[in-house]
Design a protein around this motif. Sequence first.
Motif, PDB file in Angstrom:
ATOM      1  N   PHE A  21     -25.796 -10.509 -37.505  1.00 54.87           N
ATOM      2  CA  PHE A  21     -25.242 -11.856 -37.570  1.00 54.87           C
ATOM      3  C   PHE A  21     -24.339 -12.071 -36.356  1.00 54.87           C
ATOM      4  CE2 PHE A  21     -25.354 -11.614 -42.500  1.00 54.87           C
ATOM      5  CZ  PHE A  21     -26.701 -11.918 -42.505  1.00 54.87           C
ATOM      6  N   PRO A  22     -24.842 -12.734 -35.304  1.00 61.20           N
ATOM      7  CA  PRO A  22     -24.049 -12.911 -34.086  1.00 61.20           C
ATOM      8  C   PRO A  22     -23.069 -14.082 -34.122  1.00 61.20           C
ATOM      9  CG  PRO A  22     -26.225 -13.844 -33.777  1.00 61.20           C
ATOM     10  CD  PRO A  22     -26.215 -13.198 -35.150  1.00 61.20           C
ATOM     11  N   ASP A  23     -23.202 -14.952 -35.125  1.00 58.59           N
ATOM     12  CA  ASP A  23     -22.391 -16.166 -35.185  1.00 58.59           C
ATOM     13  C   ASP A  23     -21.432 -16.096 -36.371  1.00 58.59           C
ATOM     14  OD1 ASP A  23     -23.950 -17.506 -33.071  1.00 58.59           O
ATOM     15  OD2 ASP A  23     -25.537 -17.580 -34.585  1.00 58.59           O
ATOM     16  N   VAL A  24     -20.527 -17.050 -36.444  1.00 54.83           N
ATOM     17  CA  VAL A  24     -19.686 -17.239 -37.627  1.00 54.83           C
ATOM     18  C   VAL A  24     -19.707 -18.711 -37.993  1.00 54.83           C
ATOM     19  CG1 VAL A  24     -18.133 -15.275 -37.269  1.00 54.83           C
ATOM     20  CG2 VAL A  24     -17.559 -17.489 -36.281  1.00 54.83           C
ATOM     21  N   CYS A  25     -19.532 -18.980 -39.282  1.00 50.89           N
ATOM     22  CA  CYS A  25     -19.543 -20.369 -39.746  1.00 50.89           C
ATOM     23  C   CYS A  25     -18.440 -20.573 -40.760  1.00 50.89           C
ATOM     24  CB  CYS A  25     -20.898 -20.724 -40.355  1.00 50.89           C
ATOM     25  SG  CYS A  25     -21.302 -19.875 -41.900  1.00 50.89           S
ATOM     26  N   ASP A  26     -18.134 -21.834 -40.990  1.00 55.61           N
ATOM     27  CA  ASP A  26     -17.246 -22.241 -42.073  1.00 55.61           C
ATOM     28  C   ASP A  26     -18.093 -23.060 -43.040  1.00 55.61           C
ATOM     29  OD1 ASP A  26     -15.053 -21.103 -40.769  1.00 55.61           O
ATOM     30  OD2 ASP A  26     -14.550 -22.987 -39.766  1.00 55.61           O
ATOM     31  N   ILE A  27     -17.886 -22.854 -44.314  1.00 55.27           N
ATOM     32  CA  ILE A  27     -18.612 -23.609 -45.336  1.00 55.27           C
ATOM     33  C   ILE A  27     -17.626 -24.550 -46.009  1.00 55.27           C
ATOM     34  CG2 ILE A  27     -19.936 -23.468 -47.485  1.00 55.27           C
ATOM     35  CD1 ILE A  27     -20.854 -20.668 -46.545  1.00 55.27           C
ATOM     36  N   GLU A  28     -17.992 -25.830 -46.033  1.00 52.68           N
ATOM     37  CA  GLU A  28     -17.153 -26.840 -46.669  1.00 52.68           C
ATOM     38  C   GLU A  28     -17.830 -27.349 -47.928  1.00 52.68           C
ATOM     39  OE1 GLU A  28     -14.706 -28.689 -42.929  1.00 52.68           O
ATOM     40  OE2 GLU A  28     -16.467 -29.797 -43.622  1.00 52.68           O
ATOM     41  N   ARG A  29     -17.011 -27.630 -48.938  1.00 50.67           N
ATOM     42  CA  ARG A  29     -17.505 -28.120 -50.218  1.00 50.67           C
ATOM     43  C   ARG A  29     -17.021 -29.549 -50.415  1.00 50.67           C
ATOM     44  NH1 ARG A  29     -18.460 -23.682 -54.316  1.00 50.67           N
ATOM     45  NH2 ARG A  29     -20.176 -23.464 -52.841  1.00 50.67           N
ATOM     46  N   ARG A  30     -17.930 -30.400 -50.878  1.00 53.93           N
ATOM     47  CA  ARG A  30     -17.638 -31.820 -51.109  1.00 53.93           C
ATOM     48  C   ARG A  30     -16.808 -31.998 -52.370  1.00 53.93           C
ATOM     49  NH1 ARG A  30     -22.488 -35.417 -50.625  1.00 53.93           N
ATOM     50  NH2 ARG A  30     -23.436 -33.634 -51.614  1.00 53.93           N
ATOM     51  N   GLN A  31     -15.862 -32.947 -52.283  1.00 52.27           N
ATOM     52  CA  GLN A  31     -15.066 -33.314 -53.454  1.00 52.27           C
ATOM     53  C   GLN A  31     -14.900 -34.825 -53.446  1.00 52.27           C
ATOM     54  OE1 GLN A  31     -11.125 -31.614 -53.538  1.00 52.27           O
ATOM     55  NE2 GLN A  31     -10.677 -32.446 -55.545  1.00 52.27           N
ATOM     56  N   GLU A  32     -15.066 -35.411 -54.601  1.00 56.07           N
ATOM     57  CA  GLU A  32     -14.841 -36.844 -54.757  1.00 56.07           C
ATOM     58  C   GLU A  32     -13.413 -37.043 -55.237  1.00 56.07           C
ATOM     59  OE1 GLU A  32     -17.113 -39.152 -53.850  1.00 56.07           O
ATOM     60  OE2 GLU A  32     -18.466 -37.514 -53.309  1.00 56.07           O
ATOM     61  N   VAL A  33     -12.639 -37.867 -54.520  1.00 54.80           N
ATOM     62  CA  VAL A  33     -11.250 -38.121 -54.900  1.00 54.80           C
ATOM     63  C   VAL A  33     -11.037 -39.630 -55.034  1.00 54.80           C
ATOM     64  CG1 VAL A  33     -10.351 -36.019 -53.840  1.00 54.80           C
ATOM     65  CG2 VAL A  33     -10.446 -38.115 -52.495  1.00 54.80           C
ATOM     66  N   SER A  34     -10.062 -39.982 -55.825  1.00 58.94           N
ATOM     67  CA  SER A  34      -9.741 -41.388 -56.051  1.00 58.94           C
ATOM     68  C   SER A  34      -9.292 -42.028 -54.749  1.00 58.94           C
ATOM     69  CB  SER A  34      -8.629 -41.503 -57.091  1.00 58.94           C
ATOM     70  OG  SER A  34      -8.197 -42.847 -57.179  1.00 58.94           O
ATOM     71  N   VAL A  43     -14.333 -36.237 -49.668  1.00 60.36           N
ATOM     72  CA  VAL A  43     -13.588 -35.409 -48.723  1.00 60.36           C
ATOM     73  C   VAL A  43     -14.251 -34.037 -48.695  1.00 60.36           C
ATOM     74  CG1 VAL A  43     -11.386 -36.612 -49.008  1.00 60.36           C
ATOM     75  CG2 VAL A  43     -11.895 -34.658 -50.440  1.00 60.36           C
ATOM     76  N   TRP A  44     -14.108 -33.356 -47.567  1.00 59.37           N
ATOM     77  CA  TRP A  44     -14.679 -32.020 -47.404  1.00 59.37           C
ATOM     78  C   TRP A  44     -13.544 -31.022 -47.315  1.00 59.37           C
ATOM     79  CZ3 TRP A  44     -19.727 -31.213 -48.054  1.00 59.37           C
ATOM     80  CH2 TRP A  44     -20.579 -32.325 -47.951  1.00 59.37           C
ATOM     81  N   ASN A  45     -13.573 -30.022 -48.197  1.00 57.69           N
ATOM     82  CA  ASN A  45     -12.550 -28.983 -48.229  1.00 57.69           C
ATOM     83  C   ASN A  45     -13.156 -27.663 -47.765  1.00 57.69           C
ATOM     84  OD1 ASN A  45     -10.467 -30.595 -49.464  1.00 57.69           O
ATOM     85  ND2 ASN A  45     -11.657 -30.476 -51.342  1.00 57.69           N
ATOM     86  N   GLU A  46     -12.355 -26.910 -47.021  1.00 59.88           N
ATOM     87  CA  GLU A  46     -12.825 -25.591 -46.606  1.00 59.88           C
ATOM     88  C   GLU A  46     -13.034 -24.727 -47.842  1.00 59.88           C
ATOM     89  OE1 GLU A  46     -10.448 -22.222 -44.615  1.00 59.88           O
ATOM     90  OE2 GLU A  46     -11.390 -23.340 -42.968  1.00 59.88           O
ATOM     91  N   HIS A  47     -14.226 -24.214 -47.970  1.00 53.17           N
ATOM     92  CA  HIS A  47     -14.575 -23.336 -49.089  1.00 53.17           C
ATOM     93  C   HIS A  47     -14.536 -21.875 -48.637  1.00 53.17           C
ATOM     94  CE1 HIS A  47     -16.575 -21.694 -52.562  1.00 53.17           C
ATOM     95  NE2 HIS A  47     -17.636 -21.355 -51.863  1.00 53.17           N
ATOM     96  N   LEU A  48     -15.190 -21.573 -47.520  1.00 49.23           N
ATOM     97  CA  LEU A  48     -15.194 -20.234 -46.939  1.00 49.23           C
ATOM     98  C   LEU A  48     -15.049 -20.353 -45.429  1.00 49.23           C
ATOM     99  CD1 LEU A  48     -18.237 -18.747 -48.917  1.00 49.23           C
ATOM    100  CD2 LEU A  48     -15.820 -18.232 -49.310  1.00 49.23           C
ATOM    101  N   ALA A  49     -14.264 -19.469 -44.826  1.00 49.65           N
ATOM    102  CA  ALA A  49     -14.039 -19.511 -43.379  1.00 49.65           C
ATOM    103  C   ALA A  49     -14.503 -18.211 -42.732  1.00 49.65           C
ATOM    104  CB  ALA A  49     -12.561 -19.735 -43.087  1.00 49.65           C
ATOM    105  N   ASN A  50     -14.947 -18.342 -41.490  1.00 48.13           N
ATOM    106  CA  ASN A  50     -15.337 -17.192 -40.663  1.00 48.13           C
ATOM    107  C   ASN A  50     -16.381 -16.304 -41.335  1.00 48.13           C
ATOM    108  OD1 ASN A  50     -13.527 -17.896 -38.526  1.00 48.13           O
ATOM    109  ND2 ASN A  50     -11.867 -17.148 -39.827  1.00 48.13           N
ATOM    110  N   VAL A  51     -17.415 -16.940 -41.850  1.00 49.00           N
ATOM    111  CA  VAL A  51     -18.503 -16.224 -42.506  1.00 49.00           C
ATOM    112  C   VAL A  51     -19.503 -15.780 -41.434  1.00 49.00           C
ATOM    113  CG1 VAL A  51     -20.402 -16.435 -44.163  1.00 49.00           C
ATOM    114  CG2 VAL A  51     -18.233 -17.620 -44.591  1.00 49.00           C
ATOM    115  N   PRO A  52     -19.767 -14.480 -41.315  1.00 46.49           N
ATOM    116  CA  PRO A  52     -20.778 -14.032 -40.359  1.00 46.49           C
ATOM    117  C   PRO A  52     -22.137 -14.636 -40.710  1.00 46.49           C
ATOM    118  CG  PRO A  52     -19.455 -12.190 -41.118  1.00 46.49           C
ATOM    119  CD  PRO A  52     -19.113 -13.365 -41.999  1.00 46.49           C
ATOM    120  N   CYS A  53     -22.879 -15.075 -39.680  1.00 46.57           N
ATOM    121  CA  CYS A  53     -24.158 -15.731 -39.925  1.00 46.57           C
ATOM    122  C   CYS A  53     -25.059 -15.623 -38.701  1.00 46.57           C
ATOM    123  CB  CYS A  53     -23.951 -17.201 -40.282  1.00 46.57           C
ATOM    124  SG  CYS A  53     -23.338 -18.215 -38.921  1.00 46.57           S
ATOM    125  N   ARG A  54     -26.276 -16.102 -38.877  1.00 44.69           N
ATOM    126  CA  ARG A  54     -27.223 -16.236 -37.763  1.00 44.69           C
ATOM    127  C   ARG A  54     -27.841 -17.620 -37.867  1.00 44.69           C
ATOM    128  NH1 ARG A  54     -30.018 -11.943 -38.476  1.00 44.69           N
ATOM    129  NH2 ARG A  54     -31.510 -12.854 -39.914  1.00 44.69           N
TER     130      ARG A  54
END
Length: 123
Positions: A21-34, A43-54
């Motif tokens: 896995f030469p790259d890293v990614c951040d995964i964001e999760r959707r949330q509906e807010v008033s 809105v998009w909230n950080e769910h996972l940061a610096n996840v190794p990926c390709r």
Amino acid sequence: MSLLLSTTQLDRMRATAERAFPDVCDIERRQEVSDGGGGTTTVWNEHLANVPCRLSPVGGGEIGLTGARIEDEATSLITVAHDVDVLESDRILINGFVYDVQLVRRRGEWALTTRIECKEADQ
């Protein structure tokens, strides 16, 4: 000869796959807010940061027609470790680009990786 993998063998195979896995990614999760006016906004909230990926392009240059607009239908495949928590409603950020998750390819208990089909988001 046993047809089953031991936990140790499976762990070694997963570790080998993750070294590719030469790259890293951040995964964001959707949330509906008033929105304060009776509705909601996304809105998009950080769910996972610096996840190794390709990141691998799997399609590109295809043209889709949406109404009177011509759109690029390029798709990518993002590969992460087998146990990364990612949903079809998430989005993934890599090197300043945003990818909308289209499909998470779930595999069985011997999965070495998780593959995620994505489309680059309109920004």
